[in-house]
Design a protein around this motif. Structure first.
Motif, PDB file in Angstrom:
ATOM      1  N   GLU A   1       9.494  -2.788   6.648  1.00 20.35           N
ATOM      2  CA  GLU A   1       8.381  -3.240   6.830  1.00 20.35           C
ATOM      3  C   GLU A   1       8.097  -4.796   7.296  1.00 20.35           C
ATOM      4  OE1 GLU A   1       6.026  -1.258   6.992  1.00 20.35           O
ATOM      5  OE2 GLU A   1       6.243   0.415   5.742  1.00 20.35           O
TER       6      GLU A   1
ATOM      7  N   THR B   1       7.960   8.249   6.127  1.00 22.36           N
ATOM      8  CA  THR B   1       9.267   8.213   5.875  1.00 22.36           C
ATOM      9  C   THR B   1       9.948   9.674   6.428  1.00 22.36           C
ATOM     10  OG1 THR B   1       8.974   7.064   3.760  1.00 22.36           O
ATOM     11  CG2 THR B   1      10.819   8.313   4.036  1.00 22.36           C
TER      12      THR B   1
ATOM     13  N   LEU C   1      15.749  -0.812  -4.166  1.00 24.63           N
ATOM     14  CA  LEU C   1      14.288  -1.279  -3.660  1.00 24.63           C
ATOM     15  C   LEU C   1      14.229  -3.026  -4.109  1.00 24.63           C
ATOM     16  CD1 LEU C   1      11.572  -0.481  -2.890  1.00 24.63           C
ATOM     17  CD2 LEU C   1      10.789  -0.308  -5.443  1.00 24.63           C
TER      18      LEU C   1
ATOM     19  N   THR D   1       8.000   7.042  -3.430  1.00 30.19           N
ATOM     20  CA  THR D   1       8.271   7.842  -2.143  1.00 30.19           C
ATOM     21  C   THR D   1       9.841   7.919  -2.093  1.00 30.19           C
ATOM     22  OG1 THR D   1       6.527   6.703  -0.883  1.00 30.19           O
ATOM     23  CG2 THR D   1       8.217   7.499   0.482  1.00 30.19           C
ATOM     24  N   THR D   2      10.615   6.959  -2.516  1.00 29.10           N
ATOM     25  CA  THR D   2      12.063   7.096  -2.542  1.00 29.10           C
ATOM     26  C   THR D   2      12.449   8.123  -3.358  1.00 29.10           C
ATOM     27  OG1 THR D   2      11.861   4.628  -2.197  1.00 29.10           O
ATOM     28  CG2 THR D   2      14.173   5.450  -2.912  1.00 29.10           C
TER      29      THR D   2
ATOM     30  N   GLU E   1       2.870   7.085   3.162  1.00 31.56           N
ATOM     31  CA  GLU E   1       4.481   6.761   3.286  1.00 31.56           C
ATOM     32  C   GLU E   1       5.234   7.981   3.122  1.00 31.56           C
ATOM     33  OE1 GLU E   1       5.924   3.807   2.893  1.00 31.56           O
ATOM     34  OE2 GLU E   1       4.177   2.935   3.178  1.00 31.56           O
TER      35      GLU E   1
ATOM     36  N   ALA F   1      12.692   0.066   2.488  1.00 31.83           N
ATOM     37  CA  ALA F   1      11.351   0.205   2.022  1.00 31.83           C
ATOM     38  C   ALA F   1      10.607  -1.008   2.087  1.00 31.83           C
ATOM     39  CB  ALA F   1      11.387   0.756   0.306  1.00 31.83           C
ATOM     40  N   ILE F   2      10.934  -2.297   1.813  1.00 30.76           N
ATOM     41  CA  ILE F   2      10.063  -3.344   1.902  1.00 30.76           C
ATOM     42  C   ILE F   2      10.683  -4.254   2.955  1.00 30.76           C
ATOM     43  CG2 ILE F   2       9.496  -5.539   0.958  1.00 30.76           C
ATOM     44  CD1 ILE F   2       8.246  -3.095  -0.538  1.00 30.76           C
TER      45      ILE F   2
ATOM     46  N   THR G   1       4.463   2.542  -4.833  1.00 33.71           N
ATOM     47  CA  THR G   1       4.356   3.847  -4.044  1.00 33.71           C
ATOM     48  C   THR G   1       5.514   3.961  -3.081  1.00 33.71           C
ATOM     49  OG1 THR G   1       1.813   3.268  -3.413  1.00 33.71           O
ATOM     50  CG2 THR G   1       3.052   4.381  -1.901  1.00 33.71           C
ATOM     51  N   LYS G   2       6.191   2.745  -2.935  1.00 34.53           N
ATOM     52  CA  LYS G   2       7.453   2.757  -2.101  1.00 34.53           C
ATOM     53  C   LYS G   2       8.593   3.283  -3.128  1.00 34.53           C
ATOM     54  CE  LYS G   2       6.672   0.374   1.830  1.00 34.53           C
ATOM     55  NZ  LYS G   2       6.928   1.031   3.150  1.00 34.53           N
ATOM     56  N   TYR G   3       8.540   3.083  -4.200  1.00 31.48           N
ATOM     57  CA  TYR G   3       9.485   3.437  -5.260  1.00 31.48           C
ATOM     58  C   TYR G   3       9.232   5.173  -5.355  1.00 31.48           C
ATOM     59  CZ  TYR G   3      12.373   4.331  -9.330  1.00 31.48           C
ATOM     60  OH  TYR G   3      13.490   4.465 -10.283  1.00 31.48           O
TER      61      TYR G   3
END
Length: 302
Positions: free
Chosen positions: A122, A39, A213, A148-149, A35, A118-119, A144-146
């Motif tokens: 995708e 990014t 998010l 990464t942010t 990720e 993020a979501i 994981t997305k959070y």
């Protein structure tokens, strides 16, 4: 028992094993690393970081031009971002000024773009369903997305600080600093406080990251999620300036953002910073939980 029955039974066992097998910590780190690479390789991310790095450069050059005749930065009347009048005496103050200038809009806008995509990004690209085919689970993918942010929050803040420090060292003298309280501290201590301020600014954006998010889980359009998040940021900033809403303003996530300036007091004044960090934690918990509830029940079609 026939060979076909044996093979069918073995196949069922493999399917069952796959269903109950949980991803290992190394696999979790792998998807987080993937990720991060995805990014930070995007041209949009590089462009956002370039804009953030350019802000201290423009401020430094503008102040250098304004003060070349010996006048005071900001006209001597306190105009402009915090600490701007001290930059000509010490280039390290450009770090504080740049963070104060980018925190109200540029930094949260960049975070809103990354978090909002993020979501929803995708889903719009048709890759969200394939991510969930891997043994990640929705909760693990969302975390994981959070993460990464939040990593982008830290990197973006450090980009502003390092750009400002470089420009400040090239255009202005460096040395001991005078705090807001009037005391003198060494350059090394001032550099340490600058790093601490950058970390506080990065943590101050966790509420924005959680909000973005959550918005990202509400739509399958990355552009719509990014626009909505940035629009909410601007709206909150406007509401935070209306005197008639003073009773509500302490609950806006942006209200205590500039409290990092209290780190330049001697002794440090912690009250507003603690309020800020507590408020960011509350926003992260509320909107993070809302994002999880929405994403866990979301029908993934793309």
């Amino acid at each position: 028992m026939s060979r076909a029955e044996v093979e069918a039974g073995a196949g069922a066992e493999r399917v069952e094993d796959t269903a109950v097998r949980k991803p290992s910590p190394l696999w979790t780190f792998g998807i987080f690393r993937s990720e991060l690479l995805t990014t930070f390789r995007r041209w949009r991310t590089i462009a956002l970081l370039a804009v953030l790095a350019a802000v201290p450069i423009l401020i430094g050059i503008a102040i250098k031009i304004e003060t070349r005749d010996g006048s005071t930065a900001g006209g001597g009347g306190g105009e402009g971002p915090a600490f701007i009048s001290q930059i000509t005496n010490n280039g390290l103050f450009l770090v504080f000024t740049a963070l104060a200038a980018t925190l109200p809009f540029f930094l949260p806008m960049a975070i809103g773009v990354i978090a909002g995509d993020a979501i929803a990004g995708e889903a719009n690209a048709g890759t969200l369903r394939y991510l969930l085919v891997a043994p990640a689970g929705r909760t693990r993918l969302l975390l994981t997305k959070y993460a990464t942010t939040m990593t982008f929050c830290l990197v973006a803040t450090l980009v502003v600080a390092l750009s400002a420090l470089t420009v400040g060292a090239l255009l202005f003298p460096l040395g001991e600093l005078t705090t807001i309280s009037g005391t003198r501290i060494s350059f090394t201590e001032g550099l340490g406080r600058a790093l601490l301020i950058a970390l506080v600014v990065a943590v101050s954006l966790i509420g924005v990251a959680a909000l973005g998010l959550f918005v990202s889980t509400l739509t399958n359009s990355g552009i719509a999620a990014m626009a909505t998040t940035v629009g909410l940021l601007i709206t909150i900033q406007i509401l935070d300036q209306i005197p008639q809403l003073h009773a509500l303003q302490p609950y806006f996530f942006s209200h205590y953002w500039l409290s990092f300036a209290d780190l330049m007091r001697d002794p440090v004044y912690w009250d507003d910073m603690v309020r800020n960090l507590g408020l960011q934690g509350l926003y992260a918990a509320v909107f993070g939980s809302a994002a999880w509830a929405r994403f866990a029940a979301k029908d993934i079609t793309a």
